[in-house]
Write a protein that holds these residues in place. Structure first.
Motif, PDB file in Angstrom:
ATOM      1  N   ASN A  83       0.795  -1.224  -0.101  1.00 38.19           N
ATOM      2  CA  ASN A  83      -0.102  -0.044  -0.137  1.00 38.19           C
ATOM      3  C   ASN A  83       0.940   1.338   0.085  1.00 38.19           C
ATOM      4  N   HIS A  84       0.981   1.838  -1.198  1.00 38.78           N
ATOM      5  CA  HIS A  84       1.980   2.918  -1.232  1.00 38.78           C
ATOM      6  C   HIS A  84       1.495   4.276  -0.529  1.00 38.78           C
ATOM      7  N   SER A  85       0.405   4.252  -0.050  1.00 39.39           N
ATOM      8  CA  SER A  85      -0.001   5.478   0.668  1.00 39.39           C
ATOM      9  C   SER A  85       0.339   5.356   2.312  1.00 39.39           C
ATOM     10  N   GLN A  86       0.932   4.142   2.606  1.00 39.96           N
ATOM     11  CA  GLN A  86       1.399   4.224   3.965  1.00 39.96           C
ATOM     12  C   GLN A  86       2.921   4.044   3.997  1.00 39.96           C
ATOM     13  N   GLN A  87       3.210   4.475   5.299  1.00 44.40           N
ATOM     14  CA  GLN A  87       4.702   4.390   5.476  1.00 44.40           C
ATOM     15  C   GLN A  87       5.285   3.208   5.975  1.00 44.40           C
ATOM     16  N   CYS A  88       6.342   2.605   5.740  1.00 43.00           N
ATOM     17  CA  CYS A  88       6.931   1.229   6.433  1.00 43.00           C
ATOM     18  C   CYS A  88       8.252   1.358   6.674  1.00 43.00           C
ATOM     19  N   GLY A  89       8.767   2.501   7.277  1.00 41.21           N
ATOM     20  CA  GLY A  89       9.998   2.664   7.903  1.00 41.21           C
ATOM     21  C   GLY A  89      10.961   3.028   6.885  1.00 41.21           C
ATOM     22  N   GLY A  90      12.182   2.416   6.995  1.00 39.05           N
ATOM     23  CA  GLY A  90      13.378   2.793   6.312  1.00 39.05           C
ATOM     24  C   GLY A  90      14.460   1.768   6.561  1.00 39.05           C
ATOM     25  N   PRO A  91      15.672   2.088   6.240  1.00 44.83           N
ATOM     26  CA  PRO A  91      16.868   1.289   6.612  1.00 44.83           C
ATOM     27  C   PRO A  91      17.172   1.298   7.993  1.00 44.83           C
ATOM     28  N   ASN A  92      17.101   0.409   8.577  1.00 44.22           N
ATOM     29  CA  ASN A  92      17.064   0.516  10.262  1.00 44.22           C
ATOM     30  C   ASN A  92      16.282   1.426  10.992  1.00 44.22           C
ATOM     31  N   ARG A  93      15.158   1.657  10.277  1.00 47.41           N
ATOM     32  CA  ARG A  93      14.171   2.504  10.961  1.00 47.41           C
ATOM     33  C   ARG A  93      12.716   1.846  10.994  1.00 47.41           C
ATOM     34  N   LEU A  94      11.911   2.056  11.928  1.00 45.24           N
ATOM     35  CA  LEU A  94      10.844   1.542  12.161  1.00 45.24           C
ATOM     36  C   LEU A  94       9.771   2.482  12.582  1.00 45.24           C
ATOM     37  N   ASN A  95       8.553   2.219  11.695  1.00 45.33           N
ATOM     38  CA  ASN A  95       7.305   3.023  12.143  1.00 45.33           C
ATOM     39  C   ASN A  95       6.602   2.265  13.361  1.00 45.33           C
ATOM     40  N   ILE A  96       6.746   2.671  14.435  1.00 44.70           N
ATOM     41  CA  ILE A  96       6.122   1.763  15.677  1.00 44.70           C
ATOM     42  C   ILE A  96       4.946   2.076  16.036  1.00 44.70           C
ATOM     43  N   TYR A  97       3.931   0.975  16.443  1.00 47.97           N
ATOM     44  CA  TYR A  97       2.640   1.385  17.060  1.00 47.97           C
ATOM     45  C   TYR A  97       2.711   0.261  18.230  1.00 47.97           C
ATOM     46  N   GLU A  98       1.688   0.784  19.258  1.00 50.09           N
ATOM     47  CA  GLU A  98       1.402   0.201  20.413  1.00 50.09           C
ATOM     48  C   GLU A  98      -0.131  -0.026  20.895  1.00 50.09           C
ATOM     49  N   LYS A  99      -0.133  -1.060  21.456  1.00 48.28           N
ATOM     50  CA  LYS A  99      -1.677  -1.236  21.983  1.00 48.28           C
ATOM     51  C   LYS A  99      -1.719  -0.348  23.260  1.00 48.28           C
ATOM     52  N   PRO A 100      -2.790   0.493  23.252  1.00 47.04           N
ATOM     53  CA  PRO A 100      -2.819   1.280  24.363  1.00 47.04           C
ATOM     54  C   PRO A 100      -3.016   0.770  25.686  1.00 47.04           C
ATOM     55  N   ASN A 101      -3.714  -0.334  25.784  1.00 49.01           N
ATOM     56  CA  ASN A 101      -3.920  -0.933  27.134  1.00 49.01           C
ATOM     57  C   ASN A 101      -3.303  -2.359  27.002  1.00 49.01           C
ATOM     58  N   PRO A 102      -2.071  -2.770  26.718  1.00 51.45           N
ATOM     59  CA  PRO A 102      -1.605  -4.211  26.606  1.00 51.45           C
ATOM     60  C   PRO A 102      -1.824  -5.093  27.718  1.00 51.45           C
ATOM     61  N   VAL A 103      -2.141  -6.331  27.634  1.00 43.10           N
ATOM     62  CA  VAL A 103      -2.268  -7.313  28.409  1.00 43.10           C
ATOM     63  C   VAL A 103      -0.833  -7.671  28.834  1.00 43.10           C
ATOM     64  N   GLY A 104      -0.733  -8.386  30.200  1.00 42.42           N
ATOM     65  CA  GLY A 104       0.730  -8.463  30.707  1.00 42.42           C
ATOM     66  C   GLY A 104       1.664  -9.297  29.427  1.00 42.42           C
ATOM     67  N   ALA A 105       2.802  -9.054  29.739  1.00 37.21           N
ATOM     68  CA  ALA A 105       3.870  -9.730  28.651  1.00 37.21           C
ATOM     69  C   ALA A 105       4.074 -11.189  29.150  1.00 37.21           C
ATOM     70  N   GLY A 106       4.866 -12.053  28.426  1.00 35.30           N
ATOM     71  CA  GLY A 106       4.974 -13.390  28.617  1.00 35.30           C
ATOM     72  C   GLY A 106       5.600 -13.706  29.760  1.00 35.30           C
ATOM     73  N   SER A 107       5.837 -14.994  30.385  1.00 35.23           N
ATOM     74  CA  SER A 107       6.421 -15.373  31.491  1.00 35.23           C
ATOM     75  C   SER A 107       7.250 -16.428  31.409  1.00 35.23           C
ATOM     76  N   ASN A 108       8.089 -16.880  32.057  1.00 35.80           N
ATOM     77  CA  ASN A 108       8.733 -18.422  32.294  1.00 35.80           C
ATOM     78  C   ASN A 108       7.976 -19.024  33.533  1.00 35.80           C
ATOM     79  N   LEU A 109       7.936 -20.157  33.062  1.00 34.52           N
ATOM     80  CA  LEU A 109       7.302 -21.103  34.278  1.00 34.52           C
ATOM     81  C   LEU A 109       8.301 -21.408  35.311  1.00 34.52           C
ATOM     82  N   GLU A 110       8.006 -21.155  36.623  1.00 36.10           N
ATOM     83  CA  GLU A 110       8.950 -21.443  37.620  1.00 36.10           C
ATOM     84  C   GLU A 110       9.487 -22.817  37.489  1.00 36.10           C
ATOM     85  N   SER A 111       8.636 -23.745  37.194  1.00 40.92           N
ATOM     86  CA  SER A 111       9.090 -25.180  36.993  1.00 40.92           C
ATOM     87  C   SER A 111       7.878 -25.963  36.254  1.00 40.92           C
TER      88      SER A 111
END
Length: 684
Positions: A218-246
């Motif tokens: 879609n040439h109407s949208q920007q998709c970063g550049g060399p070593n450059r990112l257009n960043i998007y974030e969820k406004p209310n993210p659910v908790g990140a991942g975790s490692n099982l203790e055991s």
């Protein structure tokens, strides 16, 4: 420039020095603005080989400050150089030069100056005047746009899953990352999508102009550049991942290094698209260790090699359980039955473990984990992960005096290319046309044509124009037939200048030792540099496209398609059909960086259908100008409908190569040539 770095993008001359249409590689386009914003003159400044204004370079026959300003919209600074060149950037140049050193008239306005050799007329945009004209970001449902940010290589600032598609859009990337359970997504270089649960603190917010590539889908949208990112974030993210203790008899140890050619756990290699920690633990129940990697891979073993890695390197979520961590590229979340994991100060360790059960012999599946490949610091206004992810066990090396440290000094055995300049030749390895200037056979009639051929050769095959090297050539034309003494003097002067450090065209090497101090157990694991296919899958055509291969224009002579009729491996391959036109042929080319002085092999598999057709298949490597021999290239000497191979092994004489494969013929009926499994491998 190590071959593992992937992703240094090597553009053709037409892609790097953009015309006013700003065509970027592989059909990407950068949006142009006709009205230039207001700007302030800063003066004349010194440029360097690495460019003080490194972005969005163009060269045009009608250059002016206004045209350059329009090209650099979105950046903070721009500069004109060498009469016709334009450079953009977000960092202010600091090395001022006398105004008299910027003395070349602009190609589009002789009353304006446009720098000189390695001198820039620099301007600063008036952001107050330009801010009300910036385009609003594209709205993506469920995400907030955060801005343009820097990326890192090899450990990405978004450490989750990565995909690359030639029809990439913001919506596709958002859907991919949402399905994987990630709160962030970023798009880069027009085709790449990165996901993550947080943005690494190493990422820096930069000017929107540095994310100037449009999305391939879609040439109407920007998709970063060399070593450059257009960043998007969820406004209310659910908790990140975790490692099982055991889990079962295992408990979590740490994030751990792995190598694709030398696995840290070698007994079992199992992959599935519904991977979870529990499934891997169950599969590895008879072993002392198991590790999860790259979202879907499980490894088991009783012997462990490698070393601990920062927890943030294991930032990919399990495909079968988005709330669990499943390693990363060349990183695994390691679980162990032992009460502690012994780690020494060596760069690589082997930890044998005694068990009461026999170790079953299981053949690993023939697959590999590949790390996506493309450095900058400071702070970001996005919440970022600044500490390691939580671990269920404490390090076995902790003491009351703080972490134990180890100092490692690495000295290369021989002088090694240090990455400067980016585009260069080894000493004595200049193009043949330039080496002719040192030839004893050069005479008064051939010196002029030889210099013209040399100057032309320095900008062929993707080598960008180097103003310092161009300045080595005389600006005043020689007499039609100069004296032998004058011809020899001029040729010697040009040849010596091209080898001078100031010309920035000879690769620089050093053997300086590097000394670094690390926390014990966190010594970085070197990425393999040899035996790795540098085409990153582009030689298999499995996604149904040509990837980064560039097709020549003569499709009316040799048609080229992706076909699933006769793949040697996988599901697709290349079909080049010679259409029985006398002297007809067409080529595919691929540019990429290499390490000067190292040995490489370019190879492919092929078969054809008509041995009575006078058809040929050539491989070429530039700028070394190596090619398949005439006899070997003729397909009428090769059996029909049987796979054969072509290959060229060579030592690189420049910091980049252009690979070419060509199919052609001289009548004798049509011929279908199937090509698959193209590889380019560093051997030393």
């Amino acid at each position: 420039m190590d071959s593992s770095r992937s992703k240094m993008r090597l553009l053709s001359l037409g892609a790097l020095f953009l015309s006013t249409s700003s065509a970027l590689p592989n059909g990407l386009y950068s949006r142009q603005v006709d009205d230039a914003p207001e700007y302030t003159v800063l003066g004349c400044f010194v440029d360097t080989g690495s460019r003080v204004l490194p972005s969005k370079v163009i060269s045009t026959h009608d250059m002016t400050a206004e045209k350059c300003a329009a090209n650099c919209r979105g950046y903070d600074y721009f500069g004109t150089q060498w009469s016709s060149e334009c450079y953009c950037g977000s960092n202010k140049p600091t090395d001022a030069a006398p105004a008299s050193e910027c003395n070349m008239p602009c190609s589009g306005n002789p009353d304006e100056t446009c720098g000189a050799g390695m001198r820039l007329n620099v301007y600063e945009f008036d952001r107050a005047c330009d801010s009300d004209t910036e385009e609003p970001p594209v709205v993506i449902s469920g995400f907030e746009y955060k801005g343009c940010y820097t990326d890192n290589v090899p450990q990405r600032v978004l450490g989750g899953i990565t995909v690359a598609q030639h029809d990439m859009t913001l919506e596709k990337c958002a859907a991919t990352c949402t399905a994987g359970g990630y709160a962030f997504f970023g798009v880069e270089y027009g085709t790449e999508c990165f996901c993550g649960t947080s943005l690494d603190a190493a990422s820096t917010k930069v000017s929107e102009g540095e994310c100037s590539m449009t999305c391939m889908g879609n040439h109407s949208q920007q998709c970063g550049g060399p070593n450059r990112l257009n960043i998007y974030e969820k406004p209310n993210p659910v908790g990140a991942g975790s490692n099982l203790e055991s889990v079962g008899d295992f408990h979590y140890a740490s994030c751990w290094t792995d190598k694709v050619d030398d696995r840290s756990l070698k007994a079992v290699d199992w992959r599935t698209d519904d991977m979870t920690v529990e499934k891997c633990a169950d599969r590895c129940s008879e072993f002392s260790y198991f590790g999860l990697e790259y979202s879907r891979e499980c490894y088991c073993g009783n012997e462990l090699t490698g070393q601990a890695a920062p927890e943030k390197d294991c930032a990919m979520l399990c495909v079968g359980a988005p709330g669990q961590w499943c390693g990363g590229p060349d990183r695994m979340n390691l679980y162990t039955k032992a009460t502690s994991t012994s780690v020494t100060t060596s760069a690589e360790v082997t930890t044998p473990v005694e068990t009461e059960t026999d170790t079953p012999t299981i053949t690993p599946e023939p697959e590999t984990t590949t790390a996506p490949t493309e450095p900058e610091t400071t702070t970001s206004d996005i919440p970022v992960s600044t500490t390691e992810l939580p671990s269920s066990t404490e390090s076995s090396t902790t003491t009351t005096q703080g972490p134990e440290l180890t100092t490692i000094t690495d000295c290369p055995p021989t002088p090694t290319y240090n990455g400067n300049p980016e585009y260069c030749y080894v000493s004595g390895g200049l193009p043949a046309a330039c080496r002719q200037l040192a030839s004893t056979t050069l005479n008064s009639r051939s010196v002029g044509p030889s210099m013209s051929a040399c100057k032309s050769a320095l900008t062929r095959y993707g080598m960008p124009t180097n103003p310092a090297a161009t300045a080595c050539f005389p600006t005043t034309a020689l007499p039609a037939v100069p004296s032998s003494a004058l011809a020899r003097s001029v040729a010697d002067s040009v040849y010596a200048c091209l080898h001078a450090p100031t010309a920035s065209i000879i690769c620089q090497s050093d053997s300086a030792c590097a000394t670094n101090t690390y926390t014990v157990g966190q010594v970085p694991s070197p990425t393999p540099s040899t035996g790795v296919d540098l085409l990153k899958g582009d030689g298999g055509f499995e996604d149904g496209t040509l990837g980064d291969w560039v097709l020549g224009p003569s499709t009316h002579l040799v048609s080229t398609t992706i076909s699933n009729a006769r793949p040697k491996s996988g599901s697709g391959g290349l079909l080049m059909r010679y259409l029985n036109v006398n002297g007809g042929g067409n080529s595919l080319t691929y540019n990429l960086p290499v390490v000067p002085g190292q040995q490489y092999r370019f190879s492919l598999s092929f078969q054809h259908t008509n041995p009575s057709s006078a058809t040929s298949l050539y491989l070429y490597v530039y700028p070394d100008i190596l090619q398949t021999s005439f006899t070997e290239a003729q397909l009428n000497g090769a059996p029909a409908n049987a796979w054969g191979t072509r290959e060229i092994t060579f030592t690189a004489k420049a910091s980049w190569v252009q690979l070419v494969l060509n199919v052609g013929g001289n009548v004798g009926a049509t011929n279908d040539v199937y090509i698959d499994d193209i590889t380019f491998v560093r051997l030393t």
